[in-house]
Design an enzyme around this catalytic site. Structure first.
Site, mmCIF file in Angstrom:
data_model
loop_
_atom_site.group_PDB
_atom_site.id
_atom_site.type_symbol
_atom_site.label_atom_id
_atom_site.label_comp_id
_atom_site.label_asym_id
_atom_site.label_seq_id
_atom_site.Cartn_x
_atom_site.Cartn_y
_atom_site.Cartn_z
ATOM 1 N N GLU A 1 63.710 58.748 -2.963
ATOM 2 C CA GLU A 1 63.787 60.098 -2.407
ATOM 3 C C GLU A 1 64.524 60.092 -1.068
ATOM 4 O O GLU A 1 64.683 59.044 -0.438
ATOM 5 C CB GLU A 1 62.388 60.693 -2.220
ATOM 6 C CG GLU A 1 61.352 59.766 -1.597
ATOM 7 C CD GLU A 1 61.629 59.339 -0.182
ATOM 8 O OE1 GLU A 1 62.124 60.178 0.593
ATOM 9 O OE2 GLU A 1 61.348 58.182 0.163
ATOM 10 N N GLY B 1 62.870 54.388 2.401
ATOM 11 C CA GLY B 1 63.001 55.329 1.296
ATOM 12 C C GLY B 1 64.243 55.010 0.501
ATOM 13 O O GLY B 1 64.641 53.857 0.370
ATOM 14 N N GLU B 2 64.848 56.040 -0.080
ATOM 15 C CA GLU B 2 66.077 55.923 -0.875
ATOM 16 C C GLU B 2 65.862 55.161 -2.182
ATOM 17 O O GLU B 2 66.807 54.916 -2.915
ATOM 18 C CB GLU B 2 67.212 55.227 -0.103
ATOM 19 C CG GLU B 2 67.605 55.877 1.191
ATOM 20 C CD GLU B 2 68.736 55.112 1.898
ATOM 21 O OE1 GLU B 2 69.269 54.133 1.324
ATOM 22 O OE2 GLU B 2 69.086 55.502 3.027
ATOM 23 N N GLY B 3 64.649 54.706 -2.470
ATOM 24 C CA GLY B 3 64.425 53.868 -3.632
ATOM 25 C C GLY B 3 64.705 52.403 -3.377
ATOM 26 O O GLY B 3 64.750 51.608 -4.324
#
Length: 343
Positions: free
Chosen positions: A162, A304-306
């Site tokens: 996300e 974040g960002e995966g």
């Protein structure tokens, strides 16, 4: 996948989940026992293969189309001073993903993972949760349905990520709404707020949960009132993956807020999920304990960002390659047990 589902229809989907395949697990265990290694010597790598087989319903699981899907949304609660960055940073980071300049791009390239980014009306932040519900029911359900598209086109391993300025605040509000306790139990520093910013985050979460308290017995109401578009879309993605037998690797603190909503509805909805890592953000350890998930990695990540899910996917791919590629004792001409003298 259906689209535009109201909450009643979403609940109907929950009643017809495919079972995990115990026959595949037994077949995987039988093959594993013949491979050129002592039993159990690859530790959790062995259980990862069994998990893949149980979810996919395959005695020989596959990872041919692994994808990291990053959902991006903006949040009205940013107006409460909960982040040191403006909401416009979300758009800038989405552009950076597209240009290949983010951390997640490098990790995906290293491990051969696809990357999809879903922009969720970034120009229209959700409503400020300290003032009213983040989303109307129809909009929340439609966003969940949109997230279901994450498993389209043959994805066989889904890593969720996300991006959204302010989304650690709404994630903390979801946890506080679901699990109780004090707001401070769930609020962390996110993108690096100072002490004054942390106090504003705690205050915002307290006020939001108090405002919506009468409606928080229903996890879907927790989602729409306290969440955001990226979290609603991830709820849809996790649900669709459960229905379509796609294994899921969860990222950190914010992604697990989506998982927590589904877990509160029915714990079986996370049977196809593993936790990629333990985030350094907030109370992620406490969340993982409630979800019953032991993370693969603990690297102090909180980007974040995966990123944590993508790193974990490298381990999952290695586990499967080991299972599929190792020789059996008979193929290698290696004795698989000691002789009578104990050698």
């Amino acid at each position: 996948m259906p689209t535009g589902l109201p909450f009643d229809d979403i609940r109907t989907l929950l009643s017809d989940l495919p079972p995990l395949d115990t026959g595949a697990v037994a077949a995987i265990a039988a093959r594993d026992a013949t491979l050129t290694k002592p039993p159990g010597s690859l530790g959790r790598l062995e259980s990862l293969v069994a998990w893949l087989g149980a979810v996919q319903g395959r005695e020989r699981p596959v990872i041919d189309r692994p994808v990291v899907t990053v959902f991006a949304g903006n949040h009205g609660v940013v107006a409460q001073g909960v982040s040191p960055y403006p909401a416009s940073v979300t758009q800038s980071m989405v552009a950076n993903f597209g240009a290949g300049g983010a951390a997640i791009n490098q990790i995906c390239g290293t491990f051969g993972l696809g990357l999809k980014v879903f922009e969720l009306a970034l120009e229209i932040p959700t409503a400020d949760i300290t003032v009213g519900p983040a989303l109307e029911e129809a909009a929340c359900a439609a966003t969940m349905a949109y997230g279901m598209e994450a498993v389209a086109n043959g994805t066989d391993l889904l890593c969720l990520g996300e991006m959204g300025i302010g989304n650690t605040t709404v994630a903390a509000a979801i946890y506080h709404g679901l699990y109780g306790g004090a707001a401070a139990d769930w609020v962390g520093r996110g993108t690096g707020v100072d002490d004054a910013g942390l106090a504003r985050k705690i205050d915002a979460v307290e006020r939001a949960v108090a405002l919506h308290a009468a409606h928080l017995g229903d996890p879907l109401e927790v989602l729409r009132r306290l969440g955001g578009r990226e979290i609603a879309a991830m709820v849809g993605a996790i649900l669709a993956a459960r229905i379509e037998r796609v294994p899921v690797i969860l990222d950190g603190y914010v992604v697990c807020a989506a998982a927590a909503v589904l877990h509160a509805l029915d714990a079986r909805l996370l049977d196809h999920c593993i936790a990629g890592h333990r985030s350094a953000e907030g109370a992620h350890s406490a969340v993982l304990a409630r979800l019953g998930k032991e993370p693969l990695l603990d690297l102090g990540l909180r980007l974040g960002e995966g990123t944590g899910a993508a790193l974990a996917a490298g381990i999952v791919k290695a586990a499967l390659a080991t299972f599929n590629g190792m020789s059996t004792f008979s193929e290698a001409g290696v004795a698989d047990r000691a002789d009578d003298s104990g050698r």
